[in-house]
Design an enzyme around this catalytic site. Structure first.
Site, PDB file in Angstrom:
ATOM      1  N   ARG A 318       3.462 -13.182  65.148  1.00 12.65           N
ATOM      2  CA  ARG A 318       3.937 -11.956  64.516  1.00 12.65           C
ATOM      3  C   ARG A 318       5.115 -12.247  63.581  1.00 12.65           C
ATOM      4  O   ARG A 318       5.262 -11.607  62.534  1.00 12.65           O
ATOM      5  CB  ARG A 318       4.316 -10.904  65.557  1.00 12.65           C
ATOM      6  CG  ARG A 318       4.682  -9.545  64.968  1.00 12.65           C
ATOM      7  CD  ARG A 318       4.660  -8.426  65.986  1.00 12.65           C
ATOM      8  NE  ARG A 318       3.318  -7.918  66.206  1.00 12.65           N
ATOM      9  CZ  ARG A 318       2.782  -6.877  65.547  1.00 12.65           C
ATOM     10  NH1 ARG A 318       3.471  -6.215  64.634  1.00 12.65           N
ATOM     11  NH2 ARG A 318       1.550  -6.484  65.803  1.00 12.65           N
ATOM     12  N   GLU A 721       8.463   0.250  67.120  1.00 13.45           N
ATOM     13  CA  GLU A 721       9.189  -0.940  66.688  1.00 13.45           C
ATOM     14  C   GLU A 721       9.714  -0.901  65.254  1.00 13.45           C
ATOM     15  O   GLU A 721      10.809  -1.394  64.993  1.00 13.45           O
ATOM     16  CB  GLU A 721       8.281  -2.175  66.833  1.00 13.45           C
ATOM     17  CG  GLU A 721       7.881  -2.477  68.253  1.00 13.45           C
ATOM     18  CD  GLU A 721       6.679  -3.414  68.325  1.00 13.45           C
ATOM     19  OE1 GLU A 721       5.571  -2.990  67.922  1.00 13.45           O
ATOM     20  OE2 GLU A 721       6.851  -4.556  68.748  1.00 13.45           O
TER      21      GLU A 721
END
Lengths: 770, 467
Positions: A318, A721
């Site tokens: 990620r 997030e």
């Protein structure tokens, strides 16, 4: 203040958190508040004091003599397999043979009282043989010590492009780790049942993983382990894989003692024994033209995995996938390294590598802008992904929903960025000691678990004959408002008020084989699964209604708690009663899997994300150039939530994430001594932001008229997030303030977190000529 | 001495606890014995505030305290409100609860009861809804979810609610225990010195905010704990023409208005010690007696040349604050001896007192460096400087070389050129979790520059607080 604008409250209304009344009254029950069976025991862990040491022997004699002690376990007692690794194997619940970090659990005690358990734990004598330890990313790189192979994402020919670039810069920067500091520490209660069944109450984001971990440790089929969680007192990724360690040890003790066991970690043990956000060392070599256009980039992202793999490869993936942020870089190679150190295994934390990847590229662009003496925003604008061209990420995914220029433009206009900049410059001109800084940041964040398999969810909906609805899904409530959002979706499906929908505790016995509530995906996945279940039931109800009043099904409509068939109508409850009397099922499961996504881990290419969400922020800070002290004076946030399912809840996520990100980049410093022992293991030494640290001017807006172009649940977008990375504006503003003490073009060297120590050192370096 | 039960009023009901461990914490008792689980354990070190409750002793108003650090016998004679007792008897929420819920100020909710209690105490104090005071009132409560904005907003809008009466004083006992271990709370100085002489190994407990951590974190279980809190002579605050005298059991909170009046910089620094919860229990004498190198009041007391009056069954003596601390966590206190009072001389005409604290977080953090200065400038010349630093050595320490380098010279920017050398002569600080050696040395020198600017009419702000 969030009164509904319509009488019925469904999707898109600012419905209050379903537990708000319980929270403020103290009646909301957390695991530690649950009444225990009268024969329950309390547990305590024995942790390694050494970063790396062989366990020659564990002497439990003194511990077992403490009055009230009932059971002790070490790795040797485990009846099943000592491995609770969720994806990759090799994660022992209790250290076996060797402890690989200071804080590694090596034994656990269960006793009649917590006092006895903790006293006994302190008396466990371990014969240690200390071994050489790897204590930093640099040492790990030198020793080629990794928990997983490197991941390389590449496009074009970065070497050649770097060689041809008119300008070339290189540098190094670091961002620190971060403790989750959920207010409720890790806790689990394990209750043995009949035939070796084990019921586990766990403060976990991932009940299924706890179920698997407990089953592995005890050598049980999954079906004999049930895991339940009603709510967590915060999690932030820290209760994704880490909760399994706690629940697993509680279950082991319960199995050994044959009695219920509660294991609640004291804060110090929690911070010593469980993983955190990954610190990263970043090295770059960038090629550009004279206008600041990025031509080539060779980037190394070296994450400190700690002692085992855990989720690190996914975190690194990620990080790779966010090291482009919003920028088109034609020739690029990003190398992600998962460094093995003798530290606690770092793990999921809100953003999951995304913040570190974005930190890297934003640091690079800031260096580029300062080198070229151009405004950072100008350099960024020259590098934004295009809409028709220059719109493919380094991992091969086309950015189809690019609204970054809209978002940054709206923010800049709403705050009069040029006027703001002029005011900051004017202040600095007349203030020799206190210096201000101003910066913005754009954010593009990919939504979906990087591993496509995980993008699935299940739900279970029952409609009762009075029209009340029982909702259960695989998602967990950690404060983020998932339960109310999914309830709103179900209420919307039936066009009833959200108060008619009751959400119950998440349980592996109700919805099986779930994914973690993580990756911002909770409402996307579980909302769709619950919607599917509700639509199934609604379809059956429509048929009953159509038959009852002799109309085609297409003419049955739901509105405002009633169901209509031409001129006839029934209340939702009356129709439910009618369905029952006609022997029609009012219960259904629902399932959802995210479409379109795929990922090739070997080549780091694919479409890992269903869509992107966007945001932008501007922040103003002030630093004291004599002491390195810092204050954030103002922050302006604009976040894309698509068609928000609940603007009030989303605002809370945005503000909370921003402040948490600010903490990561400023005051939250994890400090280890030279033997690898964490010195910051409680709130007296580890400083998360307090109320005064929040900018006194703090405005948050949700991007208006921005439905998700993908068919997500009611065209909403995930929010958990992405806004954390808006806090990069604060760190960049600090760099801007530091730069103000030097000549234009001076390089700013400032790692994160920007503690007074680092800020003062950065100021002195810039003063000293860069 | 009267022996017996710990008696107090809990959410309006009188409670008598007949037997108690002297080190049982209020939090554990509430949760485990009374099943009042709204009060949470977040850290057991008095830093997160999830365990906040409100107490009132006879004649006083409601004060927020950390129940995790407070020992049950400390409640004797008090009224106590927990989150369960905030609302009306019919279940109506208290205005602070309504404000928190309606402001969307709860997410995970674990910190919420503690915030509600801190806000309740703030509201009952009748303070204006000023953001600075709100932050002061909330500094002892951590929230990890909301980002605080809605909590602060709830604090701004609270209808304070009707004042809640603490109730009549409850007869207080002086000795409690579980048969083998005891908590003694004498109510005269003679009794205090007598029991202290009889139990030379006992803990002398002021507010317990330091020793409470020894209980929760290090599982310390002393046989005898002797509380100073009940002795009227130790609670007195005397303001005379030449001194401010703080009794040995005076809390930070009680001292604050007097410090603000006499030494504003001392008051401002004390507001950054712990939180209101801590300051409502902790004592200035305790901060001195624990002799921590990073205590915030010792540099102030030493720079102000305070005198420490000690008392024991053997009699009284007085030492200087500077002479009181003899080493890392060591003092001149003899077994059975307690601090009777701290006498702080007032500033003479022309004297300044300035104190600075450097930490990662402004509120409720332990100092990386703390500095206190008493100085006199006459005709542009620095004629007196007493400079003490914390965080720079194993004890609070005087910067003798710095003083020598500066006193008698013109008090100008150029006087400070190269002052780093004097700082380095005075101190060899350590690298630790709070700051590096390099930072401590540089910042210690720069604080002298700040001092010079602030005492010479600096044109622009030289501190972030001024913004």
């Amino acid at each position: 203040m969030n009164a509904p604008t319509s009488p019925r409250r469904g999707a898109h209304a600012s419905v209050r958190h379903d537990s708000a009344a319980g929270h403020v009254s103290g009646r909301a029950v957390y695991l530690d508040d649950m009444p225990l069976p009268t024969n329950a025991l309390h547990a305590a862990l024995v942790l390694s004091p050494h970063a790396h040491a062989r366990i020659r022997a564990i002497d439990l004699a003194a511990a077992l003599e403490v009055p009230g002690v009932v059971a002790a376990v070490t790795a040797g007692d485990i009846p099943g397999v000592n491995d609770i690794g969720p994806i990759l194997k090799g994660e022992p619940a209790l250290a076996e043979g060797v402890a690989e970090y200071a804080g590694h659990p090596v034994a656990a005690i269960a006793a009649e009282t917590l006092e006895a358990a903790r006293e006994a734990a302190a008396l466990v004598a371990v014969d240690w043989e200390e071994l050489p330890a790897v204590l930093s990313v640099e040492e790990a790189l030198a020793a080629e010590s990794f928990v997983a192979p490197p991941q390389v994402m590449a496009r074009g020919n970065p070497e050649a492009a770097l060689g041809l670039a008119p300008l070339r810069l290189s540098g190094e920067v670091r961002c620190g780790g971060q403790d989750h500091f959920y207010l409720e520490g890790q806790i689990a209660i394990a209750v043995p049942g009949e035939d070796r069944d084990m019921q586990v109450y766990s403060s976990t984001q991932h009940p299924t993983e706890v179920q698997h971990g407990v089953a592995h440790l005890l050598g049980l089929p999954f079906a004999q382990v049930t895991v339940e969680v009603r709510r967590m007192g915060g999690a932030f990724g820290g209760k994704e894989s880490q909760a399994t360690i706690i629940a697993g040890i509680a279950a082991l003790l319960a199995w050994k003692a044959g009695r219920p066991v509660k294991l609640r970690l004291p804060r110090d043990d929690d911070m010593l024994a469980t993983g955190k956000r990954h610190p990263f060392l970043i090295r770059y070599d960038v090629g550009l033209d004279a206008d600041g256009r990025l031509l080539a980039l060779d980037l190394v992202l070296a994450g400190d995995a700690g002692n085992i793999a855990d989720l690190t490869p996914a975190v690194v993936a990620r990080a790779l996938c966010h090291s482009d942020n919003c920028y088109w870089i034609p020739d690029i190679r990003v190398t992600g390294l998962a460094c093995k150190t003798n530290k606690v295994s770092n793990t999921a934390f809100r953003g999951f590598g995304g913040p570190q990847g974005m930190f890297a590229i934003e640091a690079i662009l800031d260096d580029v802008a300062r080198h070229l003496k151009l405004p950072l925003d100008t350099v960024r604008a020259r590098n934004f992904y295009g809409v028709e061209a220059n719109n493919v990420t380094p991992y091969g995914m086309t950015v189809e929903d690019n609204i970054i220029e809209r978002v940054t433009g709206e923010l800049a206009r709403s705050v009069d960025l040029p006027g703001w900049r002029a005011a900051v410059d004017a202040f600095n001109a007349s203030s020799p000691v206190v210096k201000k800084g101003l910066a913005t940041v754009p954010v593009k964040f990919g939504i979906s678990f990087n591993l496509p398999t995980l993008n699935q969810a299940g739900a279970l909906v029952h409609v009762y004959t009075d029209g009340s609805v029982h909702l259960n899904h695989g998602g967990t409530e950690m404060g983020q408002g998932l339960f109310v959002k999914v309830a709103q979706v179900v209420a919307e499906a039936f066009k009833i008020d959200v108060d008619r929908v009751r959400v119950s505790a998440t349980s592996t016995a109700k919805v099986p084989n779930t994914s973690a509530t993580a990756a911002s995906s909770g409402s996307d996945l579980n909302g769709m699964a619950a919607l599917a279940a509700a639509e199934t039931i609604r379809g059956r109800m429509v048929e009953v209604m159509a038959e009852r009043f002799g109309v085609p099904a297409g003419e049955v409509t739901f509105d405002d708690g009633r169901v209509f068939a031409r001129n006839e109508s029934l209340s939702f409850g009356e129709l439910a009663q009618l369905c029952w009397s006609r022997r029609v099922s009012l219960s259904s499961t629902g399932f959802y899997r995210t479409p379109k996504i795929h990922w090739d881990a070997a080549t780091c290419t694919g479409r890992p994300f269903f869509y992107f969400t966007y945001g932008a922020a501007a922040a103003e800070v002030a630093i004291d150039t004599l002491t390195g002290e810092l204050r954030v004076l103002r922050a302006e946030l604009l976040q894309d939530c698509g068609n928000s399912l609940n603007p009030a809840i989303d605002r809370g996520q945005i503000e909370g994430a921003f402040v948490q990100g600010m903490g990561w980049l400023t005051s939250e410093e994890l400090w280890w001594d030279d033997r690898g022992r964490l010195g910051t293991h409680g709130p007296s030494t580890y400083k998360i932001p307090g109320s005064r640290d929040v900018p006194p001017v703090f405005n948050t807006r949700l991007l208006a008229d921005a439905p998700n172009r993908e068919a997500t649940v009611m065209r909403s977008k995930a929010v958990g997030e992405p806004p954390l990375m808006l806090a990069l504006s604060v760190w960049l503003a600090i760099r801007d303030a530091v730069a103000s003490v030097g000549p234009p073009g001076a390089k700013v060297e400032l790692d994160a977190p920007a503690t007074p120590t680092r800020v003062l050192a950065a100021v002195e370096r810039v003063r000293g000529g860069g | 001495m009267i022996k017996g039960a710990v008696r107090f009023r809990l959410n309006g009901q009188e409670v008598a606890v007949e037997r108690t461990s002297p080190t049982a914490t209020v939090l554990d008792w509430l949760r485990e014995t009374r099943h009042l689980t709204g009060t949470k354990e977040g850290c057991a070190e008095g830093d997160c505030g999830a365990c906040t409750i409100a107490i009132a002793s006879a004649g006083g108003g409601w004060r927020a305290v950390n129940s995790c650090l407070m020992l049950l016998p400390q409640l004797d004679g008090c009224s106590v409100v927990t989150v369960e007792g905030l609302g009306g008897p019919d279940g109506t929420p208290h205005p602070v609860q309504t404000a928190l819920a309606e402001s969307d100020a709860t997410q995970c909710g674990f910190c919420t009861p503690g915030f509600a209690m801190a806000m309740f105490a703030y509201g009952q104090g009748g303070e204006p809804a000023d953001d600075g005071l709100i932050h002061e009132a909330l500094a002892g409560n951590l929230c990890r979810c909301t980002g605080y904005r809605p909590i602060v907003e709830a604090c701004r809008i609270i209808a304070v609610g009707a004042p809640v009466a603490a109730g009549d004083p409850i007869r207080a006992g002086t000795a409690f225990g579980d048969g083998s271990r005891r908590f003694l709370a004498p109510d005269t100085l003679d009794e205090l010195t007598a029991v202290a002489a009889a139990h030379p190994d006992a803990w002398i407990l002021g507010g317990g905010t330091d020793l409470g951590i020894a209980v929760t974190k290090r599982r310390a279980r002393p046989d005898v704990v002797i509380s100073t809190a009940r002795v009227p002579e130790l609670r007195r605050i005397e303001t005379t023409g030449d001194a401010l005298v703080l009794g040995g059991a005076v809390t930070y909170s009680a001292a604050l208005p007097h410090l603000d009046a006499a030494f504003p910089a001392f008051g401002a620094l004390v507001r950054r010690i712990g939180s209101r919860q801590i300051r409502n229990l902790g004592t200035i004498a305790g901060n001195l007696a624990n002799a921590s190198p990073i205590g915030d009041t010792p540099p102030c007391l030493m720079a102000l040349d305070a005198a420490v009056e000690l008392v024991s069954a053997a009699g009284r003596r007085t030492v200087s604050a500077d002479g009181f601390v003899t080493g890392y966590r060591r003092t001149v206190l003899r077994p059975g001896e307690v601090i009777a009072a701290i006498r702080i001389p007032r500033l003479a005409a022309g004297q300044h007192f300035v104190a600075y604290k450097l930490s990662k977080r402004f509120d409720q953090d332990i100092s990386a460096v703390v500095a206190a200065f008493r100085l006199t400038v006459a005709d542009g010349v620095l004629t007196e400087l007493r400079a003490y630093y914390g965080g720079m050595a194993a004890t609070t320490a005087r910067a003798a070389a710095v003083e020598a380098a500066l006193v008698g010279r013109p008090w100008t920017v150029s006087a400070l050129a190269g002052i780093e050398a004097a700082v380095a002569q005075d101190f060899s600080p350590i690298d630790d979790q709070r700051a590096t050696t390099k930072y401590r040395l540089a910042a210690a020198a720069n604080l002298l520059r700040r001092l010079q600017m602030e005492t010479c009419d600096a044109p622009a702000p030289v501190r972030l607080e001024a913004l």
